[in-house]
Write a protein that holds these residues in place. Structure first.
Motif, short mmCIF file in Angstrom:
data_model
loop_
_atom_site.label_atom_id
_atom_site.label_comp_id
_atom_site.label_asym_id
_atom_site.label_seq_id
_atom_site.Cartn_x
_atom_site.Cartn_y
_atom_site.Cartn_z
N VAL A 22 50.50 37.75 -65.85
CA VAL A 22 50.98 38.89 -65.08
C VAL A 22 51.09 38.57 -63.60
O VAL A 22 52.01 39.02 -62.90
CB VAL A 22 50.04 40.10 -65.29
N ALA A 23 50.15 37.78 -63.09
CA ALA A 23 50.02 37.58 -61.65
C ALA A 23 51.29 37.11 -60.96
O ALA A 23 51.69 37.70 -59.94
CB ALA A 23 48.87 36.61 -61.37
N PRO A 24 52.00 36.07 -61.44
CA PRO A 24 53.20 35.62 -60.73
C PRO A 24 54.27 36.69 -60.61
O PRO A 24 54.94 36.79 -59.57
CB PRO A 24 53.68 34.43 -61.58
N PHE A 25 54.42 37.50 -61.65
CA PHE A 25 55.44 38.54 -61.62
C PHE A 25 55.06 39.66 -60.65
O PHE A 25 55.92 40.18 -59.93
CB PHE A 25 55.64 39.11 -63.03
N VAL A 26 53.79 40.03 -60.65
CA VAL A 26 53.34 41.07 -59.72
C VAL A 26 53.50 40.59 -58.28
O VAL A 26 53.98 41.34 -57.41
CB VAL A 26 51.87 41.43 -60.00
N ILE A 27 53.13 39.36 -58.02
CA ILE A 27 53.26 38.80 -56.67
C ILE A 27 54.73 38.77 -56.25
O ILE A 27 55.08 39.14 -55.12
CB ILE A 27 52.65 37.38 -56.61
N ALA A 28 55.59 38.37 -57.17
CA ALA A 28 57.03 38.32 -56.87
C ALA A 28 57.57 39.72 -56.57
O ALA A 28 58.36 39.90 -55.63
CB ALA A 28 57.79 37.70 -58.03
N GLY A 29 57.15 40.70 -57.37
CA GLY A 29 57.60 42.07 -57.15
C GLY A 29 57.15 42.61 -55.81
O GLY A 29 57.93 43.23 -55.07
N ILE A 30 55.89 42.39 -55.47
CA ILE A 30 55.36 42.87 -54.19
C ILE A 30 56.05 42.18 -53.02
O ILE A 30 56.41 42.80 -52.02
CB ILE A 30 53.83 42.64 -54.13
N ALA A 31 56.24 40.86 -53.15
CA ALA A 31 56.89 40.11 -52.08
C ALA A 31 58.32 40.59 -51.86
O ALA A 31 58.79 40.72 -50.71
CB ALA A 31 56.88 38.62 -52.41
N MET A 32 59.02 40.86 -52.95
CA MET A 32 60.40 41.34 -52.87
C MET A 32 60.46 42.68 -52.14
O MET A 32 61.30 42.88 -51.25
CB MET A 32 60.96 41.47 -54.28
N ILE A 33 59.57 43.59 -52.50
CA ILE A 33 59.56 44.91 -51.86
C ILE A 33 59.18 44.79 -50.39
O ILE A 33 59.80 45.41 -49.52
CB ILE A 33 58.58 45.85 -52.59
N ALA A 34 58.16 44.00 -50.10
CA ALA A 34 57.68 43.85 -48.72
C ALA A 34 58.77 43.28 -47.82
O ALA A 34 58.95 43.72 -46.68
CB ALA A 34 56.45 42.96 -48.70
#
Length: 232
Positions: free
Chosen positions: A106-118
């Motif tokens: 899960v971690a890489p996808f969550v990090i990617a999603g947060i980074a994209m939004i930020a």
């Protein structure tokens, strides 16, 4: 893969990308709106899961509604429902249990999603700010549950995240959303995404059905995807 529907999908996909690159309206929009229905016809022909069929219906509605600038958020809502259908299907096939045993997926996808939004947040319109985090969470949900269920579908989920991530960056002004390359990248990854999700789900369901009523599709065993009856 010899189905006339999937052959038609491949032809329309190539034609659409050519039209997209040429900016040939309205044929570009028409061809885009044919993609999900052709996959839906394939699913019906193959007697695929109803949740998959529903997801493709809402993908079609999303494609159609996003053609109108005033209906952008409504189009996002249609795609959000499509992702809920995908997630519901993968959860019904044991995705949560597998993710619980391998939370690192899960971690890489969550990090990617947060980074994209930020990265894009400060450039978003006020109307988009409340819905983007929710939609991003659904994208991540589709990607991780798909990956936990089937590798091919998981790649499709990842490409869906990439495709919509490019759209987000375009809406936020981080990239030129009207550039030819941007449109081609969005559509190429989207076409691959819905095809891989659809074909991955159909192939997995065929194995489950062929394995017989005693086979639990939520449990990955050492004989998957070989039928239990043929294991040596």
């Amino acid at each position: 893969m010899k189905s006339p529907w999937i052959i038609a999908f491949a032809v329309v996909a190539v034609v659409h990308l050519v039209l997209n690159g040429a900016g040939a309206q309205p044929w570009e929009s028409i061809s885009k709106c044919l993609l999900a229905p052709l996959l839906l016809a394939w699913v019906i022909e193959q007697k695929g899961p109803r949740l998959l069929a529903a997801a493709l219906v809402f993908c079609f509605l999303g494609d159609l509604l996003l053609e109108f600038d005033d209906l952008f958020i409504v189009g996002m809502a249609a795609f959000a429902v499509a992702h809920l259908c995908f997630i519901r299907f993968f959860v019904s096939r044991g995705a949560i249990g597998r993710l619980a045993r391998k939370p690192w997926l899960v971690a890489p996808f969550v990090i990617a999603g947060i980074a994209m939004i930020a990265y894009g947040w400060s450039g978003l319109d006020d109307a988009l700010e409340p819905v983007v985090p929710i939609y991003a969470a659904l994208l991540v949900g589709t990607a991780v549950t798909a990956l936990a269920t089937d590798i091919r579908a998981g790649i499709g989920g990842l490409l869906f995240l990439v495709s919509d991530g490019i759209i987000l960056l375009g809406e936020a002004g981080r990239i030129d959303k009207d550039a030819t390359g941007t449109g081609l990248a969005i559509m190429a990854t989207y076409i691959a995404a819905i095809f891989l999700l659809t074909s991955g789900i159909l192939d997995r369901e065929k194995v489950t059905i062929a394995a017989g009523p005693g086979f639990d599709p939520t449990v990955r065993t050492d004989c998957w995807p070989v039928f239990p009856a043929t294991k040596t």
